[in-house]
Design a protein around this motif. Structure first.
Motif, short mmCIF file in Angstrom:
data_model
loop_
_atom_site.label_atom_id
_atom_site.label_comp_id
_atom_site.label_asym_id
_atom_site.label_seq_id
_atom_site.Cartn_x
_atom_site.Cartn_y
_atom_site.Cartn_z
N GLY A 142 8.30 -3.66 3.82
CA GLY A 142 9.34 -4.47 2.98
C GLY A 142 10.67 -4.46 3.73
O GLY A 142 10.86 -3.77 4.92
N VAL A 143 11.77 -4.97 3.18
CA VAL A 143 13.08 -5.13 4.03
C VAL A 143 14.05 -5.10 2.90
O VAL A 143 13.77 -5.59 1.63
N GLY A 166 12.07 -1.04 4.46
CA GLY A 166 11.84 -0.22 3.44
C GLY A 166 11.59 -1.06 2.14
O GLY A 166 11.83 -2.36 2.04
N THR A 167 11.44 -0.40 1.36
CA THR A 167 11.30 -0.89 -0.19
C THR A 167 11.69 -0.02 -1.23
O THR A 167 11.57 1.25 -1.10
N VAL A 168 12.70 -0.42 -2.26
CA VAL A 168 13.31 0.41 -3.12
C VAL A 168 12.64 -0.07 -4.51
O VAL A 168 12.02 -1.11 -4.67
N GLU A 197 4.42 -0.42 -0.94
CA GLU A 197 4.96 -0.14 -2.20
C GLU A 197 4.04 -1.01 -3.30
O GLU A 197 3.98 -0.44 -4.57
N GLU A 198 3.80 -2.35 -3.04
CA GLU A 198 3.01 -3.20 -4.05
C GLU A 198 1.72 -2.39 -4.12
O GLU A 198 1.18 -2.34 -5.50
N LEU A 211 -1.69 0.77 -8.22
CA LEU A 211 -2.69 2.11 -8.53
C LEU A 211 -1.87 2.60 -9.82
O LEU A 211 -2.72 2.91 -10.76
N ASP A 212 -0.77 2.63 -10.06
CA ASP A 212 0.10 3.06 -11.32
C ASP A 212 -0.58 2.02 -12.26
O ASP A 212 -0.98 2.63 -13.48
N GLU A 213 -0.51 0.95 -12.06
CA GLU A 213 -0.94 -0.01 -13.41
C GLU A 213 -2.28 0.18 -13.61
O GLU A 213 -2.68 0.12 -14.77
#
Length: 484
Positions: A267-268, A283-285, A303-304, A309-311
Motif C-alpha cells: 500500500g501507499v 504502508g497501509t493504515v 492489509e486487505e 481474515l477478521d471478517e
C-alpha cells in the motif's frame, strides 16, 4: 446368554481379518509418510490442520504455529527464518568457507556480515578500477549513487539506466568516434574520458547484478598471494551457478522488494509534511488511524488479507443460519485465493533459494542426507501422527498388546475425526465426501473399539502365544470353555 458368548470360527476369522486390515491401513499410511521425509516434498499435516472446523478449530490450527500464513508476509520473520535455515544448512552439510561465502552472496549479496533481519538488506560494496576522474567530471549531483575513492569508482546503490546515461554524458567521449588506431598517439584527455565511460558502463552493469559482482570480487581476492580464499573451492562452488542466477538480485533483496517495496502489496500512505504537501511512503493504515495528516493513497493487499481474515472469523463465529454458513464458506474461498496470491511467490522464492543451495554441494556432502526439519509445533505434530500410525499399525497387525494398541489407535483416529467433524452447523471438509455425523474416520474408530473389546490377539497373534507360553490354560478354564 450361552448363545451370546458362543462365537463361531467364521466370525473369529472375520474379526481377525478386520484387525489385520485396519492395522495394515494404519501401517501403510505411516510408511508412505515416512518415505516422503527424505524427499524434496516431505509430508506434513499443515494443510489438514489449517482447514480445521468445528469447536476444536482453534486448537488444531494453532498446532501449525502460523495458521493463516501471516509469518510468510512478515519481512522480519522471513529474514530470521532464512538466516536460521542457512546456519542449519551449513552445519549439516559441513560447508567449506567458500561455499558459505557463495551462499551468503546468494541470500544477502554480502559474504562478510549479516544485516539485522528487520533491516532492508544493504547494498553490497561494488567498485571498478579507475585511475583518476576526468577533469570535466563532478560527481556531487550523484553523491547518493556513485563516488570515487582511492583509485576506484564505487556504486552506492543500483545505478538506473537513466542515471547511467547522465553519468556517461559528463564526458564528451562517444564510443567509436575519435578512437586511436593502433600505433597512434593517444590524447590523455580522451583516454581519461574513455576510461571513465567504460568504468561507468561496467559499474552500472555490476550494480544491477550484485551477485555476479560479488562473486567476481571474491574471485579477485582468491588470486592474491596473501588471500585466505581457496580459489579451487570457490571455483567449484560458483561454477554451479548459471549466468541467469548471477544476473538475479539476491534473495533477501527480492523478499524486501515484494514485502516492503511493492505498492500493490504494502500500500501507499500520504503523510502531511511541514510544507503542507504530502510525502508518499510504503504502508497501509487502518481506518481508525487515518486522519488529516495521514491517509491511504492505495490500500495494500497484505492489509486487505488481514481484514478479510477478521471478517471471515467474525462471520464463522456468529453463523447460526444456513445462509450465514454459506457466506462463511464463500469468504473462506476468498481468503484461500488471496493467501495463495500473496504467499505463493514467497514460498516459490524460498524453494528456489534452497534448490540453488543444494547445487553448491559436493557428492560427499549430499551423502549426509536431507536437512532435518526445524523443531516446530507443526513438526512435532507431524512426527506424533506418523510414528503413531507406524507403531500402532504394526502392533495391531501382529496382535501384540492388541487391546491397548487398538484403543490408542481409536483415540488417534478420533482426533483426526475432530479436525473437521461432519456436525450440523460445521462447514464441510473440502473434497468429494459427504457425511453427516458419521464418516469413514468415525467408522474406523468404532471398529477399533470393537477390536479393543475382543480378545482377537489371543485368537491369532503374539498376545495368544505369550499367554500360552507364560500362563498356559488351567483344567478349570478348559472345562469352563467346553461347557460354554
Amino acid at each position: 446368554m450361552k448363545d451370546l458368548r458362543r462365537i463361531s470360527w467364521f466370525a473369529i476369522l472375520l474379526l481377525v481379518v478386520l484387525r489385520v486390515a485396519i492395522g495394515w491401513q494404519l501401517l501403510y499410511e505411516g510408511m508412505w509418510k515416512y518415505g516422503t521425509m527424505s524427499g524434496p516434498d516431505p509430508w506434513t499435516a499443515e494443510g489438514y490442520l489449517k482447514n480445521a472446523q468445528g469447536p476444536f478449530r482453534d486448537h488444531f490450527r494453532e498446532m501449525t504455529g502460523d495458521p493463516d500464513d501471516l509469518n510468510w508476509l512478515d519481512y522480519d520473520r522471513m529474514s530470521s527464518k532464512w538466516y536460521s535455515w542457512r546456519d542449519r544448512f551449513a552445519e549439516h552439510y559441513k560447508l567449506n568457507p567458500e561455499q558459505k561465502a557463495v551462499l551468503d552472496i546468494l541470500i544477502d549479496a554480502d559474504a562478510n556480515a549479516d544485516s539485522a533481519p528487520s533491516e532492508e538488506p544493504p547494498f553490497p560494496p561494488i567498485s571498478v578500477p579507475l585511475a583518476a576522474l576526468p577533469e570535466s567530471v563532478n560527481l556531487k549531483s550523484f553523491a547518493s549513487v556513485v563516488e570515487f575513492d582511492n583509485g576506484r569508482l564505487v556504486a552506492l546503490a543500483p545505478i538506473l539506466p537513466s542515471e547511467e546515461s547522465k553519468l556517461k554524458n559528463l564526458v564528451s567521449y562517444v564510443p567509436g568516434e575519435g578512437d586511436a588506431e593502433e600505433g597512434d598517439a593517444v590524447d590523455p584527455k580522451l583516454a581519461s574520458e574513455m576510461a571513465f565511460y567504460k568504468a561507468v558502463e561496467q559499474l552500472s552493469t555490476y550494480s544491477r547484478r550484485p551477485i555476479e559482482a560479488q562473486l567476481n570480487e571474491l574471485s579477485r581476492e582468491s588470486r592474491r598471494k596473501d588471500s585466505n580464499v581457496d580459489a579451487e573451492n570457490l571455483t567449484a562452488a560458483s561454477s554451479k551457478l548459471n549466468s541467469a542466477v548471477k544476473r538475479e538480485l539476491p534473495f533477501r533483496h527480492r523478499l524486501a522488494a515484494s514485502l516492503l517495496g511493492d505498492p500493490d502489496n504494502t500500500g501507499v500512505i500520504g503523510r502531511l509534511n511541514e510544507r503542507g504537501s504530502f510525502d508518499y511512503v510504503m504502508g497501509t493504515v487502518t481506518r481508525q488511524e487515518e486522519d488529516e495528516a495521514r491517509h491511504n493513497v492505495r490500500f495494500g493487499k497484505i492489509e486487505e488479507y488481514k481484514k478479510l481474515l477478521d471478517e471471515y472469523e467474525d462471520t464463522l463465529t456468529n453463523a447460526s443460519m444456513q445462509y450465514q454458513t454459506d457466506h462463511a464458506a464463500m469468504l473462506s474461498r476468498k481468503v484461500a485465493m488471496t493467501r495463495n496470491e500473496l504467499v505463493g511467490p514467497i514460498r516459490s522464492l524460498e524453494k528456489e533459494m534452497q534448490t540453488l543451495a543444494l547445487k553448491l554441494l559436493t557428492p560427499e556432502q549430499l551423502s549426509h542426507g536431507a536437512l532435518p526439519p526445524e523443531d516446530t509445533p507443526l513438526y512435532r505434530a507431524d512426527m506424533m501422527a506418523m510414528w503413531g500410525l507406524l507403531i500402532l499399525g504394526s502392533l495391531i497387525i501382529v496382535g501384540l498388546f492388541t487391546r491397548l494398541s487398538a484403543f490408542a489407535a481409536a483415540v488417534m483416529v478420533f482426533s483426526f475425526y475432530l479436525v473437521v467433524p461432519p456436525w450440523p452447523g460445521v462447514p464441510p471438509a473440502p473434497g468429494p465426501e459427504h457425511s453427516f455425523i458419521v464418516n469413514k474416520n468415525l467408522i474406523e474408530v468404532i471398529a477399533l473399539l470393537a477390536i479393543a473389546a475382543l480378545p482377537t490377539g489371543q485368537w491369532f497373534g503374539i498376545d495368544g502365544f505369550v499367554s500360552r507360553l507364560f500362563f498356559g490354560s488351567s483344567d478349570a478354564d478348559k472345562k469352563k470353555a467346553a461347557e460354554s
